[in-house]
Motif scaffolding. Sequence first.
Motif, PDB file in Angstrom:
ATOM      1  N   VAL A  81       1.052  -1.054   0.092  1.00 50.79           N
ATOM      2  CA  VAL A  81       0.143   0.168  -0.044  1.00 50.79           C
ATOM      3  C   VAL A  81       0.756   1.245   0.024  1.00 50.79           C
ATOM      4  O   VAL A  81       1.658   1.338   0.796  1.00 50.79           O
ATOM      5  CB  VAL A  81      -0.956   0.052   1.326  1.00 50.79           C
ATOM      6  N   ARG A  82       0.815   2.226  -0.904  1.00 50.66           N
ATOM      7  CA  ARG A  82       1.555   3.409  -1.046  1.00 50.66           C
ATOM      8  C   ARG A  82       0.651   4.641  -0.940  1.00 50.66           C
ATOM      9  O   ARG A  82      -0.336   4.824  -1.771  1.00 50.66           O
ATOM     10  CB  ARG A  82       2.160   3.272  -2.340  1.00 50.66           C
ATOM     11  N   ASP A  83       0.903   5.545  -0.006  1.00 54.60           N
ATOM     12  CA  ASP A  83       0.409   6.811   0.169  1.00 54.60           C
ATOM     13  C   ASP A  83      -1.039   6.557   0.224  1.00 54.60           C
ATOM     14  O   ASP A  83      -1.824   7.540  -0.561  1.00 54.60           O
ATOM     15  CB  ASP A  83       1.013   7.765  -0.921  1.00 54.60           C
ATOM     16  N   LEU A  84      -1.734   5.637   0.962  1.00 56.28           N
ATOM     17  CA  LEU A  84      -3.234   5.635   0.932  1.00 56.28           C
ATOM     18  C   LEU A  84      -3.839   6.563   1.558  1.00 56.28           C
ATOM     19  O   LEU A  84      -3.475   6.960   2.490  1.00 56.28           O
ATOM     20  CB  LEU A  84      -3.625   4.254   1.530  1.00 56.28           C
ATOM     21  N   LYS A  85      -4.726   7.233   1.208  1.00 55.64           N
ATOM     22  CA  LYS A  85      -5.454   8.288   1.705  1.00 55.64           C
ATOM     23  C   LYS A  85      -6.921   7.894   1.476  1.00 55.64           C
ATOM     24  O   LYS A  85      -7.447   7.846   0.449  1.00 55.64           O
ATOM     25  CB  LYS A  85      -5.333   9.827   1.015  1.00 55.64           C
ATOM     26  N   THR A  86      -7.733   8.093   2.445  1.00 57.76           N
ATOM     27  CA  THR A  86      -8.993   7.855   2.755  1.00 57.76           C
ATOM     28  C   THR A  86      -9.722   9.076   3.229  1.00 57.76           C
ATOM     29  O   THR A  86      -9.326   9.279   4.391  1.00 57.76           O
ATOM     30  CB  THR A  86      -9.600   6.614   3.136  1.00 57.76           C
ATOM     31  N   HIS A  87     -10.334   9.808   2.608  1.00 51.75           N
ATOM     32  CA  HIS A  87     -10.937  11.085   3.039  1.00 51.75           C
ATOM     33  C   HIS A  87     -12.487  10.901   3.035  1.00 51.75           C
ATOM     34  O   HIS A  87     -12.936  10.607   1.899  1.00 51.75           O
ATOM     35  CB  HIS A  87     -10.536  12.452   2.214  1.00 51.75           C
ATOM     36  N   PHE A  88     -13.422  11.440   4.031  1.00 49.07           N
ATOM     37  CA  PHE A  88     -14.563  11.372   4.010  1.00 49.07           C
ATOM     38  C   PHE A  88     -15.295  12.824   4.093  1.00 49.07           C
ATOM     39  O   PHE A  88     -14.881  13.630   4.711  1.00 49.07           O
ATOM     40  CB  PHE A  88     -15.264  10.889   5.266  1.00 49.07           C
ATOM     41  N   HIS A  89     -15.881  13.122   2.866  1.00 48.14           N
ATOM     42  CA  HIS A  89     -16.370  14.451   2.874  1.00 48.14           C
ATOM     43  C   HIS A  89     -17.883  14.651   3.707  1.00 48.14           C
ATOM     44  O   HIS A  89     -18.616  14.110   2.960  1.00 48.14           O
ATOM     45  CB  HIS A  89     -16.707  14.738   1.241  1.00 48.14           C
ATOM     46  N   THR A  90     -17.971  15.093   4.826  1.00 45.01           N
ATOM     47  CA  THR A  90     -18.996  15.192   5.615  1.00 45.01           C
ATOM     48  C   THR A  90     -19.695  16.762   5.652  1.00 45.01           C
ATOM     49  O   THR A  90     -18.893  17.585   5.123  1.00 45.01           O
ATOM     50  CB  THR A  90     -18.952  14.685   6.944  1.00 45.01           C
ATOM     51  N   ASN A  91     -20.584  17.040   6.376  1.00 42.51           N
ATOM     52  CA  ASN A  91     -21.313  18.175   6.571  1.00 42.51           C
ATOM     53  C   ASN A  91     -20.222  18.984   7.240  1.00 42.51           C
ATOM     54  O   ASN A  91     -20.336  20.390   6.872  1.00 42.51           O
ATOM     55  CB  ASN A  91     -22.370  18.120   7.375  1.00 42.51           C
TER      56      ASN A  91
END
Lengths: 320, 279, 342
Positions: C8-18
């Motif tokens: 896994v390389r530079d994994l980013k998981t971003h959640f866009h919330t209110n």
Amino acid sequence: MATEELVKVKNLRKHFDVSNGLFRKKSIVKAVDGLDFTVYKGETLGIVGESGCGKSTTGRLLMQLLDKTEGTIEFDGEDMSAWSKKELNKRRKDFQMIFQDPYASLNPRMIVEEIIEEPMVAAGMDKQERKERVTKLLDDVGIPDDYRKRYPHEFSGGQRQRIGIARALALKPKFIVADEPVAALDVSIQAQIINLLVDLQEEYGFTYLFIAHDLSVVQYISDRVGVMYLGKMVEMSESDELYENPLHPYTQALLSSVPVPDVHHNTDRVLLEGEIPSPDNPPSGCPFHPRCPIAKEHCKETMPEFRERNKGHYVACHEV
Amino acid sequence: MNEIWYQFKKNKIALFGLGMTVMFIIFAILAPLIAPYDPYEMSTSDSLAGPSLAHLMGTDQFGRDILSRIIYGTRISLQVGIISVGISLVLGTLIGLVAAYYGRWVDMVLSRFTDVLFSFPDILLALVIMAILGPSLTNLMIAIGIVYTPIFARIARGAVLSIKSSLYIDAAKSMGVSNRKIMWKHILPNSMAPLIVQVTLSFAFAILAEAALSFLGLGVSPDTPSWGIMLSEGKNWMETAWWIAVFPGIAITLAVFSFNVMGDGLRDALDPKLKNESS
Amino acid sequence: MADNILEVRDLKTHFHTNDGVVKAVDGVDLHVEKGEILAIVGESGCGKSVTSQSIMRLIGAKSSEKVSGEILYHGEDLLSKTEKEMRQIRGKDMSMVFQDPMTSLNPAYKVGTQIAEMPIIHEKKDKKSSWKRAIDMLTKVGIPSPEKRASQYPHQFSGGMRQRGVVAMSLACDPDLIIADEPTTALDVTIQAQVLDLLRKLRDDTGTAIMMITHDLGVVAELCDRVAVMYAGKIVEEGTVADIFDNPQHPYTQGLIHSLPKPGSRERLKPIEGQPPNLHNLPEGCRFQDRCPFVMDVCREKQPELVPADKQDHQAACWLMGEEENDGDGRTGESEEPEKTF
């Protein structure tokens, strides 16, 4: 350690009727089935056991949140069941509870101040006195005073547990049942709360019944520890004695099952066969016999007595 | 509160429902200012006139302006909605709360009672009650109120049961707080969400029930501008003057639809909020 | 490196919330070698579960979820696969064991049927041989009388049995990677011991690599070979279990280990003060700065990257490491500072 008795439990039983439907076979869960133990003033008595062993039920029985089926609970020399409802509500200030889930034990629609004040309102304290007490309590548990108007959801789990502790302390109880008070918290926060509980006990000198499934936490905080299995106490002794010299085969297996956060630790594991039997149909004789590595024929028939083997070290096993 | 509004706002249909509801309320309050004609004023020369610039929705057999009558009709509909749903809410919540909190035989008796009420078809039950009480607007509201009580009782009972087992109820008990106080301070405020949603949904049903009962001649007096009565009378003229029945029909549909979608939106908006609080 | 099943390389998981963007996972690098058990350890909200779900592509389908970086499974980037291709991989090559055995089995189907479904879907096997496979799997995970048990429904299984059933299901197509997300958290200690024992044996017998997501340092020490410690969406330290437990380099790892009561000791616990940062509103620089006893000016300005600590494969993301590296030649007592806390 003090030897003055605070709570004395004799032959305590709690059976739940779980038969559903009118015509089904009667089904009884013996959640607590014949407990005898004493909690001494100023000590911390730990109760450990796996799910369904009856440890939480025991705590609730002592708190008078559940009605017992049989037996007696003496508090400060008085039989609790002799108290009228009114008398009981008046006496509740002496014994309070800290709950497991800091998310569920605070009413989401009340602000911190109201939550901590509630027991004082019930006890009839006047407003001025209550406000001052809240200030002191918030300071005791390490919550900044300007948070008193906030709602529980604005706090983290650890902070909520601090609020729960402040509420339990509000009426200066003599006895506190802490039911898995750190189980829902993260490791780094757990340590904060455990330190707080220890500090508060040192300062105010109350007695704890500390119920938990985490054996290392119980060992750390308790003076004495009792081990429960299927509604029965199988072993009880001073904490260090129990952990160094467990006598009951269940205690031995339980202790050896705990994963130790140390890579050099030698696991001499006693792996138990099978699962914990359902408490609505417990095995005959010693409830542990189907999983016990040293069970003999008579273990299936008679329940071993809870006897003192070494000084202050009680165990319920035929083969010890 | 902001959070709920934020969630609600995202649901466009629910927002439409809210907008329509607000519009109906404005109509009801400002009816005399908005309505182009007096809803009671008859005019033989104008009877059965189709929709025109003078009468946007036409007139009925007595020459009364349909639009004006519909605008005035919102008053009756909202009144029936508010009062009858208010009756169901108070009665139902009380029954549900007591049944769930005390449990055992109290619960048995109250639950069976509501089950019996529940097992009758709505309109039939309302008819029976109206037959006993006699036709009038007040009795109509009482009847509708009784008919929808079991729904509220059930919802309240369910909500209370789940909250009753919450740890903070145990905590309150362990502190010696009295039963009555636990009910008012802890259980009731935390059970309101599903009840509020049901209020908006029942509002729609109540309007429908008023229309149906008035249609059957059991509601308000026939000259009152009520959507149900207009519909009822209009049916006799369907072939010659469709507008008499169709426009009140549209009004009923629109009102019911608006309340329903608003209720749905409210339920969705309240739900995640509750989840956040408990997790 | 050739033996890496997963990289896994530079994994980013971003959640866009209110309330803005939640950077649940924010630049994670890790790899799983063949046949090893890698622990991802951290407290709630650190992003360990989100990491595993992102790898399985269970997150990323919704428009509010943004997953970026590279997830190389045998060199192929899973992020560029279609959902259909992923379905082929899930359960066959990589499978997952969840925390709650109660909800990961469908109550409406027999346990055997649910296990047999795997070879039917992925290997196009017929029903009969798949059923036989299900029974084999149940035997493998130590369920007594597997023939009888296969025809039972999940509610007839106890908690520990159910988790064995789930493990059996995850094994059915002989995957080379199992991702286990807190597989023993819902179980009692004596049952946990059984399941951990089972996982260890499975790895030894089948060579399946396991990525173990857990918060329990005890489980890590008992079961795992390598450890990645996560904090607020980042890996802060990575190394072998011995490295992590005997010679923790990152102040957070040290704090975690010291928070635990030591058996037999009544010494006052040393908690990590304060609370983890709010993922909506992360501080500039190191995410541990507000709780760190060694915080320096640089920690408030720049985010530290993982750098080798005492040896090449023991890495920590901390400016104290950088310091050590910088004064590599002329280092004095100063760099010993973090170790004084032991």
